[in-house]
Design a protein around this motif. Structure first.
Motif, PDB file in Angstrom:
ATOM      1  N   GLU A   1     -14.494  -6.974   6.730  1.00  0.00           N
ATOM      2  CA  GLU A   1     -16.049  -7.034   7.229  1.00  0.00           C
ATOM      3  C   GLU A   1     -16.900  -7.087   6.056  1.00  0.00           C
ATOM      4  OE1 GLU A   1     -18.673  -3.884   9.851  1.00  0.00           O
ATOM      5  OE2 GLU A   1     -16.699  -3.321   9.232  1.00  0.00           O
ATOM      6  N   VAL A   2     -17.878  -7.410   6.182  1.00  0.00           N
ATOM      7  CA  VAL A   2     -18.988  -7.884   5.098  1.00  0.00           C
ATOM      8  C   VAL A   2     -20.414  -7.439   5.424  1.00  0.00           C
ATOM      9  CG1 VAL A   2     -19.542  -9.677   3.342  1.00  0.00           C
ATOM     10  CG2 VAL A   2     -17.569  -9.939   4.275  1.00  0.00           C
TER      11      VAL A   2
ATOM     12  N   SER B   1     -23.330  -6.325   9.872  1.00  0.00           N
ATOM     13  CA  SER B   1     -22.537  -6.738   9.031  1.00  0.00           C
ATOM     14  C   SER B   1     -21.690  -7.982   9.878  1.00  0.00           C
ATOM     15  CB  SER B   1     -21.316  -5.554   9.133  1.00  0.00           C
ATOM     16  OG  SER B   1     -20.756  -5.331  10.334  1.00  0.00           O
ATOM     17  N   PHE B   2     -20.901  -8.606   9.286  1.00  0.00           N
ATOM     18  CA  PHE B   2     -20.147  -9.676   9.747  1.00  0.00           C
ATOM     19  C   PHE B   2     -18.604  -9.268   9.824  1.00  0.00           C
ATOM     20  CE2 PHE B   2     -18.538 -14.238   9.752  1.00  0.00           C
ATOM     21  CZ  PHE B   2     -19.111 -14.551  11.165  1.00  0.00           C
ATOM     22  N   ALA B   3     -18.050  -9.085  10.929  1.00  0.00           N
ATOM     23  CA  ALA B   3     -16.828  -8.338  11.117  1.00  0.00           C
ATOM     24  C   ALA B   3     -15.677  -9.219  11.922  1.00  0.00           C
ATOM     25  CB  ALA B   3     -16.942  -7.017  11.868  1.00  0.00           C
ATOM     26  N   ARG B   4     -14.366  -9.065  11.609  1.00  0.00           N
ATOM     27  CA  ARG B   4     -13.443  -9.818  11.924  1.00  0.00           C
ATOM     28  C   ARG B   4     -13.075  -8.887  13.237  1.00  0.00           C
ATOM     29  NH1 ARG B   4      -9.202 -12.984  10.317  1.00  0.00           N
ATOM     30  NH2 ARG B   4      -9.860 -12.851   8.137  1.00  0.00           N
ATOM     31  N   ILE B   5     -12.840  -9.642  14.596  1.00  0.00           N
ATOM     32  CA  ILE B   5     -12.422  -9.156  15.785  1.00  0.00           C
ATOM     33  C   ILE B   5     -11.323  -9.847  16.245  1.00  0.00           C
ATOM     34  CG2 ILE B   5     -14.766  -8.489  16.526  1.00  0.00           C
ATOM     35  CD1 ILE B   5     -14.838 -10.796  18.292  1.00  0.00           C
ATOM     36  N   ALA B   6     -10.622 -10.622  15.543  1.00  0.00           N
ATOM     37  CA  ALA B   6      -9.401 -11.230  16.154  1.00  0.00           C
ATOM     38  C   ALA B   6      -8.820 -11.886  14.776  1.00  0.00           C
ATOM     39  CB  ALA B   6      -9.560 -12.019  17.047  1.00  0.00           C
ATOM     40  N   ASN B   7      -7.473 -12.292  14.887  1.00  0.00           N
ATOM     41  CA  ASN B   7      -6.766 -12.669  13.822  1.00  0.00           C
ATOM     42  C   ASN B   7      -6.288 -14.164  14.087  1.00  0.00           C
ATOM     43  OD1 ASN B   7      -6.924 -10.879  11.535  1.00  0.00           O
ATOM     44  ND2 ASN B   7      -5.654  -9.646  13.032  1.00  0.00           N
TER      45      ASN B   7
ATOM     46  N   VAL C   1     -21.090 -10.960  14.607  1.00  0.00           N
ATOM     47  CA  VAL C   1     -22.425 -10.011  13.911  1.00  0.00           C
ATOM     48  C   VAL C   1     -22.527  -8.834  14.555  1.00  0.00           C
ATOM     49  CG1 VAL C   1     -24.749  -9.735  13.204  1.00  0.00           C
ATOM     50  CG2 VAL C   1     -23.591 -12.230  13.027  1.00  0.00           C
ATOM     51  N   LYS C   2     -22.409  -7.642  13.690  1.00  0.00           N
ATOM     52  CA  LYS C   2     -22.440  -6.228  14.433  1.00  0.00           C
ATOM     53  C   LYS C   2     -23.781  -5.629  13.895  1.00  0.00           C
ATOM     54  CE  LYS C   2     -18.629  -3.960  14.786  1.00  0.00           C
ATOM     55  NZ  LYS C   2     -17.473  -2.962  14.447  1.00  0.00           N
TER      56      LYS C   2
ATOM     57  N   ASP D   1     -25.532  -0.037  14.147  1.00  0.00           N
ATOM     58  CA  ASP D   1     -25.044   1.316  14.720  1.00  0.00           C
ATOM     59  C   ASP D   1     -23.713   0.928  15.053  1.00  0.00           C
ATOM     60  OD1 ASP D   1     -26.155  -0.843  16.621  1.00  0.00           O
ATOM     61  OD2 ASP D   1     -26.256   0.795  18.404  1.00  0.00           O
ATOM     62  N   ARG D   2     -23.139  -0.597  14.773  1.00  0.00           N
ATOM     63  CA  ARG D   2     -21.829  -0.706  15.108  1.00  0.00           C
ATOM     64  C   ARG D   2     -20.937  -0.712  13.946  1.00  0.00           C
ATOM     65  NH1 ARG D   2     -21.752  -5.217  18.010  1.00  0.00           N
ATOM     66  NH2 ARG D   2     -19.475  -5.040  18.581  1.00  0.00           N
ATOM     67  N   VAL D   3     -21.488  -0.763  12.913  1.00  0.00           N
ATOM     68  CA  VAL D   3     -20.882  -1.025  11.588  1.00  0.00           C
ATOM     69  C   VAL D   3     -19.755  -0.288  11.376  1.00  0.00           C
ATOM     70  CG1 VAL D   3     -21.157  -1.159   8.874  1.00  0.00           C
ATOM     71  CG2 VAL D   3     -22.966  -2.215  10.459  1.00  0.00           C
ATOM     72  N   THR D   4     -18.805  -0.430  10.977  1.00  0.00           N
ATOM     73  CA  THR D   4     -17.518   0.408  10.676  1.00  0.00           C
ATOM     74  C   THR D   4     -16.851   0.293   9.360  1.00  0.00           C
ATOM     75  OG1 THR D   4     -16.199  -1.413  11.633  1.00  0.00           O
ATOM     76  CG2 THR D   4     -17.011   0.344  13.116  1.00  0.00           C
TER      77      THR D   4
END
Length: 345
Positions: free
Chosen positions: A31-32, A157-163, A172-173, A176-179
């Motif tokens: 996540e970034v 944030s820009f987050a990974r949801i899969a690999n 893009v999150k 309120d969904r940044v983790t």
């Protein structure tokens, strides 16, 4: 003997190289955030851009000595390793947090200085432009993972949801969904009690809600008993009126009043139509009607007839059978009967 030792060392190196390469591949950029306005703070209360790394395996791996860079020029294969290292930020040694266990995360601050702490890197990030971020191994030669972060709004944030190794693995999150520091895909359900505690830690909302409920109940009780009292008073008044003035006489009075009013209206209309002719007659009639109205409604009779008995002897048999009675003779002053008719002879 020396030849044997060299051969054994070479075998060990060649056998462990794939193992390290496989373990490096389990370290991912996760996540970034490039524009940190109110999100995660560092040890000094500053809001800096940050990067999250995750160990997706179930084994422990230390990422110290690995490199983070945002300079695409390092992709040049002809660039020497020392030159490439100059354009990278090393993850320093000496911090236990770099020893990532399975499924563990680590947050690193960008646009910073290493003297501020182990987790502070010099890698540059421009929030107004897309940013390419790469993770290299400890030799600065092998690209382990990379991602191009689009321009984000503040606290997004820009987050990974899969690999799966594709661009669709990231999303893009919203703020309120940044983790940071935890998994990007969370299924933890929060109870209503926990949510209420989180949103109202000092209990002000609970106090206001409780007071509001109490006052609302009191107001409802006051309205209920007030209305009930009014209804009961009206019912008692109606009973008293019904006992004193029966419905039937009242109905007759109303009907009589309506009749007199109607007759009076007709007479007045006829009087106006005649333009004042016979005015005295109409006034007399109106006066008579008003007098009748007053006489009819002055007293409201109860409708109960009271008859007092009086003895009149009208049913006495002896008084009715006159043919059986002896004729009454006049009496002189001496008290003697004076004969009349045949007795005189």
């Amino acid at each position: 003997m020396n030849k044997f030792g060299l051969l054994l060392g070479a075998l060990l190196l060649t056998s462990t190289a794939p193992m390290y390469a496989q373990m490096d591949a389990s370290i991912k950029l996760n996540e970034v955030m490039t524009d940190n306005g109110t999100s995660l703070q560092d040890e000094y209360g500053q809001h800096k851009a940050w990067l999250e790394i995750e160990n997706i395996s179930h084994s422990t791996y230390n990422i110290r000595g690995m490199y983070i860079t945002t300079d695409r020029s390092v992709l040049d294969r002809n660039m020497s390793v020392p030159e490439r290292i100059k354009r990278m930020s090393i993850i320093p040694n000496g911090d236990e947090r770099t020893n990532l266990s399975g499924q563990q995360h680590l947050v690193l601050f960008l646009n910073s200085e290493p003297h501020l702490g182990t987790m502070h890197l010099t890698a540059k990030v421009d929030a107004k432009k897309p940013v390419w971020i790469a993770l290299y191994n400890g030799n600065a030669t092998q690209l382990i993972d990379s991602v191009t972060v689009p321009v984000l709004a503040q606290d997004q944030s820009f987050a990974r949801i899969a690999n799966n190794g594709t661009a669709k693995d990231w999303e893009v999150k919203s703020a309120d969904r940044v983790t940071p520091g935890i998994s990007n895909i969370t299924t933890v359900s929060e109870s209503k009690v926990d949510k209420f505690k989180r949103e109202d830690p000092y209990g002000f909302g609970m106090a206001l809600m409780a007071m509001g409920i109490v006052f609302a109940c009191l107001a409802l009780l006051w309205i209920t008993f007030t209305v009930f009292g009014m209804v009961m008073r009206h019912m008692d008044t109606a009973k008293k009126v019904a006992n004193k003035q029966p419905i039937k006489p009242i109905t007759k009075t109303v009907e009589k009043t309506m009749e007199v009013g109607h007759k009076t209206g007709v007479m007045l209309k006829e009087g106006f139509d005649t333009k004042g002719i016979d005015r005295e007659v109409y006034l007399a009639v109106i006066g008579l009607a008003l007098r009748q109205y007053e006489d009819d409604i002055h007293d409201v009779e109860s409708g109960v007839i009271t008859i007092k008995p009086k003895d009149t002897d009208w049913d006495d048999e002896y008084s009715q059978m006159t043919h059986l009675h002896e004729p009454l003779l006049p009496i002189n002053p001496m008290g003697q009967k004076i004969p009349t008719g045949p007795e005189l002879k």
